[in-house]
Every structure is written in C-alpha cells, then in structure tokens.
Design a protein around this motif. Structure first.
Motif, mmCIF file in Angstrom:
data_model
loop_
_atom_site.group_PDB
_atom_site.id
_atom_site.type_symbol
_atom_site.label_atom_id
_atom_site.label_comp_id
_atom_site.label_asym_id
_atom_site.label_seq_id
_atom_site.Cartn_x
_atom_site.Cartn_y
_atom_site.Cartn_z
ATOM 1 N N GLN A 49 0.925 3.586 3.211
ATOM 2 C CA GLN A 49 0.754 5.076 2.436
ATOM 3 C C GLN A 49 0.370 5.774 3.935
ATOM 4 O O GLN A 49 0.819 7.209 4.037
ATOM 5 C CB GLN A 49 -0.725 4.937 1.815
ATOM 6 C CG GLN A 49 -0.529 4.330 0.550
ATOM 7 C CD GLN A 49 -1.651 4.289 -0.450
ATOM 8 O OE1 GLN A 49 -2.902 4.080 0.351
ATOM 9 N NE2 GLN A 49 -1.578 3.961 -1.496
ATOM 10 N N ASN A 50 -0.186 5.844 5.130
ATOM 11 C CA ASN A 50 -0.498 6.528 6.195
ATOM 12 C C ASN A 50 1.120 6.651 6.791
ATOM 13 O O ASN A 50 1.401 7.863 7.221
ATOM 14 C CB ASN A 50 -1.360 5.929 7.317
ATOM 15 C CG ASN A 50 -2.796 6.026 7.059
ATOM 16 O OD1 ASN A 50 -2.989 7.070 6.093
ATOM 17 N ND2 ASN A 50 -3.698 5.256 7.346
ATOM 18 N N ARG A 57 3.030 9.074 4.846
ATOM 19 C CA ARG A 57 2.547 10.366 4.901
ATOM 20 C C ARG A 57 2.983 11.150 6.259
ATOM 21 O O ARG A 57 3.165 12.520 6.356
ATOM 22 C CB ARG A 57 0.816 10.631 4.980
ATOM 23 C CG ARG A 57 0.325 10.518 3.727
ATOM 24 C CD ARG A 57 -1.126 11.061 3.691
ATOM 25 N NE ARG A 57 -2.316 10.051 3.998
ATOM 26 C CZ ARG A 57 -2.484 9.221 3.307
ATOM 27 N NH1 ARG A 57 -1.752 8.583 2.362
ATOM 28 N NH2 ARG A 57 -3.558 8.444 3.568
ATOM 29 N N ARG A 58 3.186 10.254 7.231
ATOM 30 C CA ARG A 58 4.034 11.067 8.536
ATOM 31 C C ARG A 58 5.519 10.930 8.485
ATOM 32 O O ARG A 58 6.156 11.526 9.448
ATOM 33 C CB ARG A 58 3.745 9.832 9.516
ATOM 34 C CG ARG A 58 2.130 9.882 9.963
ATOM 35 C CD ARG A 58 1.996 9.143 11.128
ATOM 36 N NE ARG A 58 2.454 7.804 11.258
ATOM 37 C CZ ARG A 58 1.731 6.732 10.680
ATOM 38 N NH1 ARG A 58 0.252 6.879 10.585
ATOM 39 N NH2 ARG A 58 2.000 5.519 10.811
ATOM 40 N N ASP A 69 8.960 12.756 8.037
ATOM 41 C CA ASP A 69 9.222 14.012 8.105
ATOM 42 C C ASP A 69 10.826 13.997 7.867
ATOM 43 O O ASP A 69 11.545 12.980 7.417
ATOM 44 C CB ASP A 69 8.791 14.743 9.294
ATOM 45 C CG ASP A 69 9.459 13.843 10.551
ATOM 46 O OD1 ASP A 69 10.349 13.110 10.374
ATOM 47 O OD2 ASP A 69 8.796 14.111 11.634
#
Length: 173
Positions: free
Chosen positions: A75-76, A79-80, A82
């Motif tokens: 999940q982290n 989130r990163r 892009d």
C-alpha cells in the motif's frame, strides 16, 4: 545529528527487543509448566487438542502479522506511484495488493476458527483446572499473543530504521 539520532533510536529498539525476547522466554517456560499440568489432568485426546491449539495460535498470529506487514508495504508503494511509474509496475502492485488482501482475509477466517477452538479448549480445561490455573492459562494465551505482536512490531521498526540509516549514510559524501 540525524545519523546519531537514528543510531540512538536503533540502539533503544535493540534493547527493547532483548527485553521482549526475555519476556518471551519466561512465557515459554510458563507454557511448558502449563503443558505439563494439562498433560497430567486431561485425557490424551483433550491434551492433543490443547497442544494443537497452542501450536496453531503462534502460526496463525504470525501469519496475520506477516500478511498485514506485507500488505502495508504494498500500500505504501502504491501511494508513491506517480506519472513516471510504468503501467507494468502499477499492474504488478495492484495484483500483489489483491493477492495479499485475499490471503489476509483467509488468515482472518483462520483466526476466527482458532478463536472458536480456544473456547472449546477453555471449556475442556475448565473441567480439570482450578480457577487460578484457568486464569494462568488465559493469561498465558494473551501474553503469548501480545509478545508475538510486539516482537513483529519491533522487527519492523528495526528494519525501517536500519534502512533509513543506510540510505542516509550512502547519501553523505
């Protein structure tokens, strides 16, 4: 200063881990004493049920913690993501997230089953143990679970701070 602070934090985490490991050894000794008592008072098949429950307790709790930790890392990473992240990597992360989510749900089902088995084992032990011995058993199960969670949390924190320290040391010429 930051490197010094990270080293200090790591040192305190290592010391805390040693305390938790010491508590885990004490808990294991209590578990061995409890096992001997249960072996003495219960029928062989009831003792076997007890032993299977205790063994599965550690496995299921460890599995849940491991899957939750891995899911959090995915999940982290998600989130990163892009605009520069390629579609293949996004797809891979989504697939891993779905797989880990399903596995964690399965592990939760195992935990619910384990909780039902604990009630059965508790009922069996209630027939043979004194109130104090039964309280000791319940405390043992609770402490064992708490220590597993605490150990895993400390290991994760140590891993995180080690990575931070290594990255920081590499970034300084």
């Amino acid at each position: 200063e930051l490197i010094s602070s990270l080293r200090s934090k790591l040192q305190s985490l290592w010391e805390e881990r040693e305390l938790v490991l010491s508590e885990a050894r004490e808990c294991a000794e209590q578990g061995e004493e409890l096992e001997a008592t249960v072996r003495d008072v219960c029928k062989p098949n009831e003792f076997e049920r007890y032993m299977m429950f205790i063994g599965d307790l550690e496995k299921v709790v460890s599995l849940l913690l491991c899957l939750s930790s891995r899911l959090a890392r995915v999940q982290n990473a998600m989130r990163r993501i892009d605009g520069k992240t390629d579609a293949e990597e996004k797809q891979s992360l989504n697939e891993r997230h779905e797989l880990l989510s399903r596995q964690r749900e399965d592990a939760k089902d195992l935990k619910e089953n384990l909780d039902r088995r604990e009630r059965v084992v508790s009922g069996i032990l209630a027939k043979y143990l004194t109130d104090q011995q039964l309280q000791d058993y319940r405390r043992f199960v609770q402490v064992k679970t708490s220590l597993l969670i605490e150990q895993k949390d400390l290991e994760e924190q140590i891993k995180f701070f080690k990575e931070q320290l290594e990255n920081l040391e590499k970034s300084i010429p």
